[in-house]
Scaffold this active site. Structure first.
Site, PDB file in Angstrom:
ATOM      1  CE  LYS A  52      37.211  36.277  31.385  1.00 20.33           C
ATOM      2  NZ  LYS A  52      37.427  37.679  30.960  1.00 20.33           N
ATOM      3  CD  GLN A  96      40.131  40.159  31.486  1.00 18.44           C
ATOM      4  OE1 GLN A  96      39.784  39.143  30.907  1.00 18.44           O
ATOM      5  NE2 GLN A  96      39.423  40.688  32.469  1.00 18.44           N
ATOM      6  CG  ASP A 119      33.783  40.293  26.649  1.00 19.88           C
ATOM      7  OD1 ASP A 119      33.321  39.339  27.314  1.00 19.88           O
ATOM      8  OD2 ASP A 119      34.910  40.782  26.858  1.00 19.88           O
TER       9      ASP A 119
END
Lengths: 286, 286
Positions: A52, A96, A119
């Site tokens: 990422k 994460q 997200d």
């Protein structure tokens, strides 16, 4: 006839190019900034986060990695996430997953400000999606699947879609997106009876189970679009939920693993980062 | 064989009795207080609100009716709802829909504090339901349907359920509740092709369309549980979405209209009011 193989790498590259342009548009004053919280020593998570970061910097997005120790308490992580949510120079916050066992992931997800929830997992954002009025971002993996189907002109409205799996990250938001796109949607899971025959009703079959090569031709209606979200490591490498050799001759479209849905997830994350930056700065200007 | 007729009046009466007991339990210091905002002159809304007030007072719930004028702006209603959300003596806030045309219902729903959202329509609460971790209350009408099935021992886990309709108030939360209860769930709507044959797959068929007597025996698998959420006024009185004369000989269970789902909605609203009061007071004691 054999399935059209959907090239997720190419679509993801196209999206990255579009995002890099948006970054230049939005970043007149300052480039969009994505904060990532990586807690613990999960090796797969470390690789995902590194990838990422690499893509972010290629696209001109500032990447702000926070590495609280694996021994952090839930309060530590919630406090960190609140701080990032309150920081006016942060556009997007990603935690994460998975988190170390002592940390309740739901409390942490709820701590991300909905307007920085890159997200799209915060209940307020999932709720807007469930009500058919999604905000600027939606969860990246299912959004990536929708984008692949759109770019390959797979018909969705009025078609029957079957989603195997009901996870918060993929199955549930995927079903909601397909409902919003006017498909007739069925959600299957571990309690479903006679799964292959339910799946054979599908014009669009989404496999998000996590069992290598489980979906063979007996699950597939001829001509169907088969989207393989699974990623499992096996002795022979990375494998999806779909048995490609069996399904490819039957399906109308198929996403390969690797090179299908996988590359889309990071591309959509980057697009979400820019969308949040854009939405925040527009608001800030008013 | 003919369908078991599910007696919503009886179940609703049982729930009201249970709620009245909970009101006594929770109301040691002060009875639960439900604030209702009724804006405008919609005659059906006036009747619904009057009925809610009557049941609330029968059960010992304080009913606080606010009647802003039909000419109110969206800001007026949002300010009123914020005030009720901030009032420590209010446990639950309900905004009667529909609102006058000049008022955006989504802005008003978003203004209700999630912990006082007695209808369960706030995106945060719909989102928790969509993620499989519902809060203390869920939308009353679909929750009432679930309760009817539970009290009549209709098997849900592993069965196929079909929901016709994808409204925010009924269809969408209904589908989410059935997924959470381990059914294999299909959502149908105006774009669905060959609706009767999709419906015939259902062990549980939920009709939430709003078209009188549309669902006849051709939609029903023999032995299925048919839940009729429709309420339409016709020349011959109130009619559901299900053609009872046609379906009753085929179905295994059937909710009549009137006397099926209808009485459950207010009963579940009262149960939700007490659930919110209980949750708030427990928190306040900590």
């Amino acid at each position: 006839m054999s399935a059209v193989i959907i090239d997720g790498r190419r679509v993801a590259a196209d999206i990255r190019t579009e995002v890099a342009q948006s970054v230049r548009d939005v970043g007149e004053l300052a480039a969009p900034r994505l904060a990532v919280v990586l807690c613990g020593e999960d090796p797969a998570s470390a690789i995902y986060v590194r990838n990422k970061g690499r893509v972010a910097s290629e696209l001109g997005i500032r990447f702000d990695l926070r590495r609280p120790p694996a021994t952090s308490t839930c309060e530590d992580i919630v406090t960190l996430v609140h701080g990032l949510s309150d920081d006016p120079d942060v556009d997007a916050v990603l935690v994460q997953l998975p988190l170390p066992r002592q940390i309740d992931p739901e409390r942490v997800i709820d701590a991300v400000a909905p307007e920085k929830d890159v997200d799209g997992f915060h209940p307020t954002n999932i709720g807007r999606l469930a009500e058919g009025r999604p905000g600027p971002v939606t969860p990246g993996t299912p959004a990536g699947c929708m984008e692949l189907m759109r770019r390959y002109d797979v018909p969705i409205s009025g078609r029957r879609a079957v989603v195997i799996g009901r996870s918060t990250i993929v199955g549930r938001p995927m079903a909601l997106m397909l409902i919003n796109a006017d498909a007739t949607v069925t959600v299957c899971h571990s309690k479903t009876v006679d799964l292959p025959s339910v799946c054979r009703e599908a014009d669009i079959l989404i496999a998000a189970i996590g069992r290598p090569a489980m979906v063979d031709a007996s699950y597939v209606k001829p001509g169907a679009c088969v989207i393989d979200v699974g990623i499992s490591s096996t002795d022979t490498g990375v494998t999806g939920d779909v048995d490609r050799a069996s399904v490819e001759p039957v399906a109308g479209w198929l996403t390969p693993v690797p090179g299908g849905v996988g590359p889309m997830t990071i591309a959509m994350l980057m697009r979400n980062t820019v969308a949040l930056a854009r939405a925040r700065r527009r608001l800030a200007r008013v």
